[in-house]
Write an enzyme that holds these catalytic residues in place. Structure first.
Site, short mmCIF file in Angstrom:
data_model
loop_
_atom_site.label_atom_id
_atom_site.label_comp_id
_atom_site.label_asym_id
_atom_site.label_seq_id
_atom_site.Cartn_x
_atom_site.Cartn_y
_atom_site.Cartn_z
N GLU A 44 93.00 31.13 -26.10
CA GLU A 44 93.77 31.84 -25.07
C GLU A 44 94.96 32.55 -25.61
O GLU A 44 95.90 31.99 -26.37
CB GLU A 44 93.91 30.71 -23.91
CG GLU A 44 94.80 31.47 -22.92
CD GLU A 44 94.67 30.49 -21.57
OE1 GLU A 44 94.19 29.55 -21.66
OE2 GLU A 44 95.54 30.87 -20.77
N LYS A 59 86.71 19.33 -21.97
CA LYS A 59 87.68 20.10 -22.64
C LYS A 59 88.69 19.73 -22.63
O LYS A 59 89.39 19.00 -21.59
CB LYS A 59 87.66 21.58 -22.04
CG LYS A 59 88.72 22.66 -22.60
CD LYS A 59 88.26 24.17 -22.21
CE LYS A 59 89.05 24.69 -21.00
NZ LYS A 59 90.62 24.44 -21.14
N ASP A 83 91.30 23.15 -15.10
CA ASP A 83 92.19 22.52 -14.35
C ASP A 83 93.24 23.77 -13.87
O ASP A 83 94.09 23.39 -13.16
CB ASP A 83 93.15 21.82 -15.19
CG ASP A 83 93.73 22.49 -16.50
OD1 ASP A 83 93.54 23.72 -16.61
OD2 ASP A 83 94.38 21.65 -17.32
N SER A 84 92.62 24.82 -13.97
CA SER A 84 93.33 26.10 -13.17
C SER A 84 93.14 25.88 -11.71
O SER A 84 93.55 26.52 -10.85
CB SER A 84 92.79 27.33 -13.63
OG SER A 84 91.14 27.39 -13.69
N ASP A 114 87.60 20.24 -17.53
CA ASP A 114 88.80 20.05 -18.04
C ASP A 114 89.43 18.61 -18.00
O ASP A 114 89.42 17.97 -16.99
CB ASP A 114 89.91 20.80 -17.57
CG ASP A 114 90.26 22.04 -18.32
OD1 ASP A 114 90.07 22.28 -19.45
OD2 ASP A 114 90.75 23.25 -17.74
N GLU A 171 93.05 20.35 -24.52
CA GLU A 171 94.01 21.27 -25.13
C GLU A 171 94.77 20.71 -26.17
O GLU A 171 95.15 19.71 -26.06
CB GLU A 171 94.88 21.56 -23.91
CG GLU A 171 94.32 22.52 -22.89
CD GLU A 171 95.42 23.22 -21.93
OE1 GLU A 171 96.73 23.09 -22.19
OE2 GLU A 171 94.86 23.59 -20.97
O1 KIV Z 1 91.52 25.74 -16.42
C1 KIV Z 1 91.20 26.89 -16.92
O2 KIV Z 1 90.85 27.66 -15.84
C2 KIV Z 1 91.16 27.34 -18.36
C3 KIV Z 1 90.64 28.71 -18.76
C4 KIV Z 1 91.77 29.75 -18.66
C5 KIV Z 1 90.19 28.81 -20.19
O3 KIV Z 1 91.32 26.65 -19.29
#
Ligand code: KIV
Length: 272
Positions: A190, A121, A52-53, A91, A123
């Protein structure tokens, strides 16, 4: 004569767990589009994270919170079309799994059905236990994410190192054990102290993939735009830049512009 199609041995969640048991490190990078994913997959990176980056590096938002499930699916589907070998983890974005387990499952199913990704993924630790369980029960592999969890940035108030205090470190260790027990196949850890990350990695049989968590874990992940040096403003201590693409691209673009203005491009061989 037909050209033999190259056979690829695909990376699965089991491959990663086996790699950990052999002491083989796991490489993971983000990608958000077809062309970049083709390069990452072709370079032999084990896991591609459609992170989600994308909210930051693709859309220019300050945090990861605004990206939607539809947008994540768009990015993930583009990545999946490029893949021969890598495992694609997607994510679950902020707001798509926190309210209840049923909504979490619906979101995970949409990702798997509409993007073709191989895992999701999420969090968090014990606070999202029910959602993780429900998704795993539906046969969808889950990668956990502990330590600095950017979707909670407004709770933390800062992007500094997490779990420096005993109470938070203890909670993190318990969360890692819980995620393993629930059936997660790996955990991203992280920005936590290296010693703590190593302890966590030794306490579980599933791989711990670190970002800013030192070398004592089972693999590493970075955001591709950061490690290629496309961003100039973001330079945390954990980031190693393998290229200075920002400078190289700027020079190439300036050269292109100069060539057009001087009449040097296109030349005789570059026209019909
Ligand atoms: O969204 C992302 O890129 C991440 C990484 C920083 C692990 O969760």
């Amino acid at each position: 004569m037909s050209v033999a199609k190259k056979e690829y041995k695909r990376i699965t969640t089991k491959t990663l767990v086996d790699m950990k048991s052999r002491g083989e490190k796991i490489s993971m990078l983000t990608a958000y589009d077809f062309t970049m994913a083709q390069i990452v997959d072709g370079a032999g990176i084990d896991v591609i994270l459609v992170g989600d980056s994308a909210s930051n590096v693709m859309a220019g938002h300050e945090t990861t919170l605004p990206i939607t499930l539809d947008q994540m699916i768009y990015h993930a589907a583009s990545v999946v079309r490029a893949i021969n070998r890598s495992l694609v983890v997607v994510d679950l974005p902020f707001g798509s799994y926190q309210s209840d387990a049923k909504e979490a499952l619906r979101s995970a199913i949409r990702i798997m059905k509409e993007s073709g990704g191989h895992a999701v993924k999420m969090e968090g630790g014990k606070e999202i236990k029910e959602s993780i369980k429900r998704i795993l029960n539906a046969g969808i592999p889950v990668m956990g994410h502990l330590g600095l969890t950017p979707q909670s940035i407004y709770k933390f108030g800062t992007y500094t190192v997490r779990a420096k205090e005993d109470a938070e470190a203890q909670q993190l260790k318990e969360d890692a054990l819980l995620l393993e027990k629930l059936g997660c196949f790996a955990i991203v850890l992280e920005k936590v102290p290296a010693k703590l990350a190593e302890e966590v990695a030794q306490s579980v049989t599933i791989p711990i993939i670190g970002i800013g968590a030192g070398g004592g874990v089972d693999g590493q992940v970075l955001v591709i735009h950061d490690m290629l040096g496309m961003n100039t403003e973001f330079s945390p201590r954990f980031l190693r830049r393998y290229l200075d693409l920002h400078t190289q691209m700027t020079q190439a673009l300036q050269q292109y512009s100069n060539d057009i203005k001087s009449g040097n491009f296109p030349n005789e061989n570059e026209q019909y």
